[in-house]
Design a protein around this motif. Structure first.
Motif, PDB file in Angstrom:
ATOM      1  N   UNK A 182     -47.265 -24.498  11.111  1.00  0.00           N
ATOM      2  CA  UNK A 182     -46.188 -25.604  10.864  1.00  0.00           C
ATOM      3  C   UNK A 182     -47.029 -26.738  10.200  1.00  0.00           C
ATOM      4  N   UNK A 183     -46.289 -27.446   9.325  1.00  0.00           N
ATOM      5  CA  UNK A 183     -46.769 -28.678   8.610  1.00  0.00           C
ATOM      6  C   UNK A 183     -45.887 -29.520   7.879  1.00  0.00           C
ATOM      7  N   UNK A 184     -46.261 -30.344   7.315  1.00  0.00           N
ATOM      8  CA  UNK A 184     -45.460 -31.252   6.141  1.00  0.00           C
ATOM      9  C   UNK A 184     -45.870 -30.977   4.900  1.00  0.00           C
ATOM     10  N   UNK A 185     -45.078 -30.684   4.012  1.00  0.00           N
ATOM     11  CA  UNK A 185     -45.574 -30.429   2.407  1.00  0.00           C
ATOM     12  C   UNK A 185     -44.843 -31.634   1.603  1.00  0.00           C
ATOM     13  N   UNK A 186     -45.713 -32.135   0.672  1.00  0.00           N
ATOM     14  CA  UNK A 186     -45.531 -33.290   0.073  1.00  0.00           C
ATOM     15  C   UNK A 186     -45.912 -32.956  -1.555  1.00  0.00           C
ATOM     16  N   UNK A 187     -45.043 -33.073  -2.404  1.00  0.00           N
ATOM     17  CA  UNK A 187     -45.141 -32.834  -3.604  1.00  0.00           C
ATOM     18  C   UNK A 187     -45.052 -34.247  -4.584  1.00  0.00           C
ATOM     19  N   UNK A 188     -46.032 -34.538  -5.533  1.00  0.00           N
ATOM     20  CA  UNK A 188     -45.793 -35.884  -5.930  1.00  0.00           C
ATOM     21  C   UNK A 188     -46.330 -35.560  -7.638  1.00  0.00           C
ATOM     22  N   UNK A 189     -45.962 -36.541  -8.512  1.00  0.00           N
ATOM     23  CA  UNK A 189     -46.522 -36.437  -9.816  1.00  0.00           C
ATOM     24  C   UNK A 189     -46.165 -37.724 -10.661  1.00  0.00           C
ATOM     25  N   UNK A 190     -47.213 -38.401 -10.783  1.00  0.00           N
ATOM     26  CA  UNK A 190     -46.864 -39.851 -11.699  1.00  0.00           C
ATOM     27  C   UNK A 190     -46.254 -39.240 -13.095  1.00  0.00           C
ATOM     28  N   UNK A 191     -45.258 -40.138 -13.347  1.00  0.00           N
ATOM     29  CA  UNK A 191     -44.383 -39.627 -14.722  1.00  0.00           C
ATOM     30  C   UNK A 191     -43.431 -38.453 -14.568  1.00  0.00           C
ATOM     31  N   UNK A 192     -43.667 -37.791 -13.438  1.00  0.00           N
ATOM     32  CA  UNK A 192     -42.628 -36.532 -13.424  1.00  0.00           C
ATOM     33  C   UNK A 192     -41.795 -36.517 -12.425  1.00  0.00           C
ATOM     34  N   UNK A 193     -42.086 -37.225 -11.048  1.00  0.00           N
ATOM     35  CA  UNK A 193     -40.998 -37.491  -9.848  1.00  0.00           C
ATOM     36  C   UNK A 193     -41.016 -38.974  -9.671  1.00  0.00           C
ATOM     37  N   UNK A 194     -39.616 -39.523  -9.604  1.00  0.00           N
ATOM     38  CA  UNK A 194     -39.439 -40.885  -9.044  1.00  0.00           C
ATOM     39  C   UNK A 194     -40.184 -41.076  -7.551  1.00  0.00           C
ATOM     40  N   UNK A 195     -39.679 -40.124  -6.640  1.00  0.00           N
ATOM     41  CA  UNK A 195     -40.098 -40.255  -5.451  1.00  0.00           C
ATOM     42  C   UNK A 195     -40.847 -39.089  -4.977  1.00  0.00           C
ATOM     43  N   UNK A 196     -41.687 -38.960  -4.201  1.00  0.00           N
ATOM     44  CA  UNK A 196     -42.248 -37.828  -3.623  1.00  0.00           C
ATOM     45  C   UNK A 196     -41.287 -36.946  -2.830  1.00  0.00           C
ATOM     46  N   UNK A 197     -41.560 -35.555  -3.127  1.00  0.00           N
ATOM     47  CA  UNK A 197     -40.417 -34.599  -2.207  1.00  0.00           C
ATOM     48  C   UNK A 197     -41.338 -34.150  -1.028  1.00  0.00           C
ATOM     49  N   UNK A 198     -40.533 -34.607   0.139  1.00  0.00           N
ATOM     50  CA  UNK A 198     -41.295 -34.025   1.555  1.00  0.00           C
ATOM     51  C   UNK A 198     -40.337 -33.251   2.223  1.00  0.00           C
ATOM     52  N   UNK A 199     -41.078 -32.304   2.780  1.00  0.00           N
ATOM     53  CA  UNK A 199     -40.298 -31.200   3.577  1.00  0.00           C
ATOM     54  C   UNK A 199     -41.253 -30.678   4.790  1.00  0.00           C
ATOM     55  N   UNK A 200     -40.244 -30.330   5.989  1.00  0.00           N
ATOM     56  CA  UNK A 200     -41.222 -29.647   7.032  1.00  0.00           C
ATOM     57  C   UNK A 200     -41.074 -28.006   6.696  1.00  0.00           C
ATOM     58  N   UNK A 201     -42.381 -27.652   7.180  1.00  0.00           N
ATOM     59  CA  UNK A 201     -42.091 -26.151   6.894  1.00  0.00           C
ATOM     60  C   UNK A 201     -43.180 -25.343   8.043  1.00  0.00           C
ATOM     61  N   UNK A 202     -42.320 -24.234   8.492  1.00  0.00           N
ATOM     62  CA  UNK A 202     -42.809 -23.332   9.096  1.00  0.00           C
ATOM     63  C   UNK A 202     -43.058 -21.961   8.789  1.00  0.00           C
ATOM     64  N   UNK A 203     -44.481 -21.430   8.851  1.00  0.00           N
ATOM     65  CA  UNK A 203     -44.691 -20.061   7.855  1.00  0.00           C
ATOM     66  C   UNK A 203     -45.162 -18.982   9.005  1.00  0.00           C
ATOM     67  N   UNK A 204     -44.671 -18.092   9.076  1.00  0.00           N
ATOM     68  CA  UNK A 204     -45.045 -16.781   9.946  1.00  0.00           C
ATOM     69  C   UNK A 204     -46.316 -15.958   9.523  1.00  0.00           C
ATOM     70  N   UNK A 205     -47.163 -15.544  10.668  1.00  0.00           N
ATOM     71  CA  UNK A 205     -48.389 -15.151  10.192  1.00  0.00           C
ATOM     72  C   UNK A 205     -48.184 -14.086   8.737  1.00  0.00           C
ATOM     73  N   UNK A 206     -49.078 -14.133   7.658  1.00  0.00           N
ATOM     74  CA  UNK A 206     -49.053 -13.360   6.552  1.00  0.00           C
ATOM     75  C   UNK A 206     -47.975 -13.586   5.903  1.00  0.00           C
ATOM     76  N   UNK A 207     -47.109 -14.659   6.234  1.00  0.00           N
ATOM     77  CA  UNK A 207     -45.768 -14.738   5.219  1.00  0.00           C
ATOM     78  C   UNK A 207     -45.955 -15.543   4.007  1.00  0.00           C
ATOM     79  N   UNK A 208     -45.359 -15.330   2.907  1.00  0.00           N
ATOM     80  CA  UNK A 208     -45.364 -15.911   1.822  1.00  0.00           C
ATOM     81  C   UNK A 208     -44.118 -17.065   1.747  1.00  0.00           C
ATOM     82  N   UNK A 209     -44.351 -18.260   1.580  1.00  0.00           N
ATOM     83  CA  UNK A 209     -43.131 -19.204   1.510  1.00  0.00           C
ATOM     84  C   UNK A 209     -43.246 -19.747  -0.066  1.00  0.00           C
ATOM     85  N   UNK A 210     -41.875 -19.918  -0.556  1.00  0.00           N
ATOM     86  CA  UNK A 210     -41.674 -20.593  -1.873  1.00  0.00           C
ATOM     87  C   UNK A 210     -40.982 -21.720  -1.787  1.00  0.00           C
TER      88      UNK A 210
END
Length: 696
Positions: A629-657
């Motif tokens: 489990x954890x928190x994903x943050x995506x940022x980009x100067x000149x691309x995103x006005x605000x950072x995108x933040x989300x909590x995620x849980x990923x099962x063993x060997x699972x791929x998340x998109x």
């Protein structure tokens, strides 16, 4: 006859868009007009009344900075000057409405102090004087102007080292380099004004404003002020350092992804230090400030960087006979250390020392009473000019010190070895125009700097060497009986076991009975390790002239971290003892355990256009045998006005998109970066994607 009236100014147009485009400051966010020194800018003065007559009246610009000012009378014939402020009347305009206007060109000298200026215009005749306030300008250094002391010849290098707001920082160890994305953020809202605040809040400015303002003509002076102001040790500086333990009352240094958050936090808290920084954070923030001020700057990593506290150019390391590294010396070798280089002339050093200068804002040692370092000319370090200002001996030791390793028991030295290769093993920076590494070691040191005995610790163990230490000096005779080395079988990754070989060679024609001690310790990148987390002890019989290879494995559960880190570091050592002669040899290896990386894909990568919505997808496959489990943050100067933040849980060997929408608002090379802070195991994962945004 009526006295001639001074013309009555109605409005002033500082032509912000045209001037900032010409001065290459568009995109820099400030409440003022942003200009580069040594270059003319134009304005339009709209006024009422009769035509301007230079014979009957004078127009004089006053350029004010704090208690200082200069005056520049408007001339109809003068050429712009590179050594003083000049104002030239370009043309007189009569608008269709009947209003009149003057187009005036104002030029600053190429050595003008950088900073904020107030512009005033005074109109005077024999009988009257009227003064008008025109607005404020911020003046920056000008690497495009040959007369400026930060002039850089190549347009490609100016693009990279002044204009680019994306970077890569290199961390880890020479055999397992980790590239870490960083957003310098100099175009983010308000950041340039905050960078100027560093100069305003400096002890130099507080002590003597006029002297400080005059000194700001010199990049050597500016860089020393900024080097001290990026850390908070002596002043109202930006960052407080912390290298271990609990970061709960601040931000874990590994979680920062760009400079804007740090600089804004500093400004918004009335210049309280931001918690916390480590070397790459200090260096990246300094790079932002210097680029914003117009001084070409790059971030540099020195792998195996010596911190020589006693100035003897030797780093002493102590091990016990079981292979455990001991914290007995104040000297240390940082697995990596990050500083910046800035490009400038060095008139104070004489010919030959212009160019790249080392500046280090990480608080390690004081320079003239303050925690700062540099500018130390890279050329002076290469030439071993340890008498050259500033702090050349300290930086020289960081890249060239010898390592003296001793095995001790009850305060007695059992064996010693010297390594002249380990320190400054690799010095690197981001390659201009690409997201790859450039090796710049040869700019700092020759292939054989101080070279008298080369090779790994295993090769030189027991040779006849003298080791200068504050504690003791010892001489040891040759011992050629046994050689030992360590070999990692693959680059270690979090979640996997660490596999390695111990290779022992008997160099003599008689059988030997040996004791083998292998020891693994967790460590922080800037200091000696603490207690062992894994060890192994065996007896080994080895035949005449025989080589034996013994495989070991350290399981994930044995090295799992307690504190959140992005790369954990391990000190692995083996001591081989000849039971009969009691001679000992040692081999050691320091390495980092990399975290898996995040993958970012762009929907229409080839056609990313300014002001057009786009979608990026962050992809991660959980390599662990348990859910994370954890928190994903995506940022980009000149691309995103605000950072995108989300909590995620990923099962063993699972791929998340995870899709993230963004709309680019600046053209050019930009970077999206993703950070995933996991709770268990406590680790930080990074990923980045560079995007070439096209103008519409």
């Amino acid at each position: 006859m009526a006295a001639p009236r001074v013309l009555k100014v109605r409005t002033i147009d500082l032509q912000r868009v045209q001037n900032q485009t010409r001065h290459r400051t568009e995109g820099l966010s400030s409440s003022t007009l942003v200009l580069r020194r040594g270059q003319a800018f134009t304005m339009t003065v709209n006024y009422d009344g009769r035509p301007f007559d230079p014979l009957k009246e004078q127009l004089i610009f006053r350029i004010v900075s704090g208690p200082l000012f200069v005056e520049a009378p408007v001339s109809v014939s003068r050429q712009p000057s590179l050594t003083q402020w000049t104002a030239v009347l370009e043309k007189c305009i009569l608008n269709p409405t009947g209003h009149r206007a003057l187009s005036v060109s104002l030029s600053s000298p190429a050595s003008a102090p950088i900073g904020a200026y107030t512009l005033q215009l005074r109109g005077q005749t024999r009988l009257s004087v009227t003064t008008y306030f025109l607005g404020q300008v911020t003046l920056l250094c000008n690497p495009w102007c040959p007369a400026d002391s930060v002039f850089l010849q190549s347009e490609d290098l100016r693009t990279e080292y002044v204009m680019s707001d994306i970077g890569l920082l290199f961390k880890g160890s020479p055999g397992n380099i980790v590239s870490r994305p960083w957003s310098f953020d100099q175009y983010e809202k308000g950041i340039l004004d905050i960078c100027m605040k560093l100069l305003q809040e400096s002890p130099q400015h507080q002590a003597d404003m006029g002297k400080d303002l005059l000194n700001r003509s010199s990049p050597v002076y500016i860089s020393r002020v900024i080097s001290a102001m990026v850390n908070s040790n002596d002043d109202k500086g930006v960052l407080m350092g912390k290298w271990s333990g609990d970061y709960k009352d601040g931000v874990n240094p590994s979680q920062w992804t760009g400079s804007a958050d740090i600089l804004r936090m500093w400004a918004e808290t009335q210049f309280s230090p931001v918690k916390y920084g480590q070397c790459w954070v200090f260096a990246a923030v300094m790079c932002t400030v210097m680029r914003a001020l117009g001084i070409p700057t790059r971030v540099v990593t020195n792998f195996n960087s010596a911190h020589d506290t006693d100035g003897n150019m030797v780093i002493e390391e102590y091990y016990n006979e079981k292979g455990e590294k001991l914290s007995m010396s104040r000297d240390s070798i940082w697995n990596f250390h990050v500083w910046v280089e800035s490009w400038m002339k060095r008139p104070d050093l004489g010919r030959g020392y212009d160019g790249w200068q080392v500046l280090d804002p990480t608080p390690q040692e004081r320079s003239a009473g303050m925690f700062r370092c540099g500018p130390a000319a890279v050329k002076a370090i290469y030439e071993q000019r340890v008498d050259a200002q500033y702090d050349v001996p300290f930086v020289y030791a960081e890249v060239n010190a010898d390592v003296c390793t001793m095995i001790i028991r009850n305060g007695m030295v059992l064996s010693t070895s010297i390594d002249k290769r380990r320190v400054g093993a690799l010095i690197s920076t981001k390659r201009p125009g690409s997201m790859s590494m450039q090796n710049i070691t040869s700019e700092y040191k020759t292939e054989d700097d101080g070279d008298t005995c080369r090779g790994s610790l295993a090769d030189v163990a027991g040779r006849s060497v003298i080791c200068h230490s504050q504690r003791q000096s010892a001489i040891f005779m040759d011992s050629k009986g046994v050689e030992v080395s360590l070999q990692l079988l693959k680059a270690p990754v979090v979640g996997e076991n660490i596999s390695f070989n111990v290779i022992i060679t008997n160099t003599e024609a008689a059988q030997k009975l040996l004791k083998k001690h292998v020891n693994a310790q967790n460590k922080e990148y800037n200091r000696n390790p603490t207690g062992s987390f894994w060890e192994s002890h065996d007896d080994v019989k080895i035949g005449p002239k025989e080589t034996v290879t013994m495989k070991h494995e350290i399981f994930f559960k044995e090295y799992m971290l307690k504190e959140t880190e992005e790369d954990s570091l391990v000190n692995l050592a083996v001591v081989i003892e000849d039971v009969k002669t009691q001679e000992r040899v040692l081999a050691s290896e320091e390495f980092n355990i990399r975290t898996p990386s995040l993958n970012i894909q762009i929907q229409n990568e080839v056609s990313v256009i300014i002001n057009t919505p786009q979608v990026a997808t962050v992809i991660f496959t959980n390599p662990f045998s348990f859910a994370v489990r954890g928190e994903l943050t995506v940022s980009g100067s000149g691309l995103l006005e605000e950072k995108a933040q989300m909590r995620i849980t990923i099962q063993p060997r699972e791929t998340t998109k995870k899709p993230v929408s963004f709309t680019p608002r600046m053209a050019g090379a930009k970077m999206l970066s993703a950070n995933l802070v996991l709770e268990n195991p406590p680790t930080i994962l990074h990923g980045f994607k560079t995007i070439n945004v096209q103008a519409s």
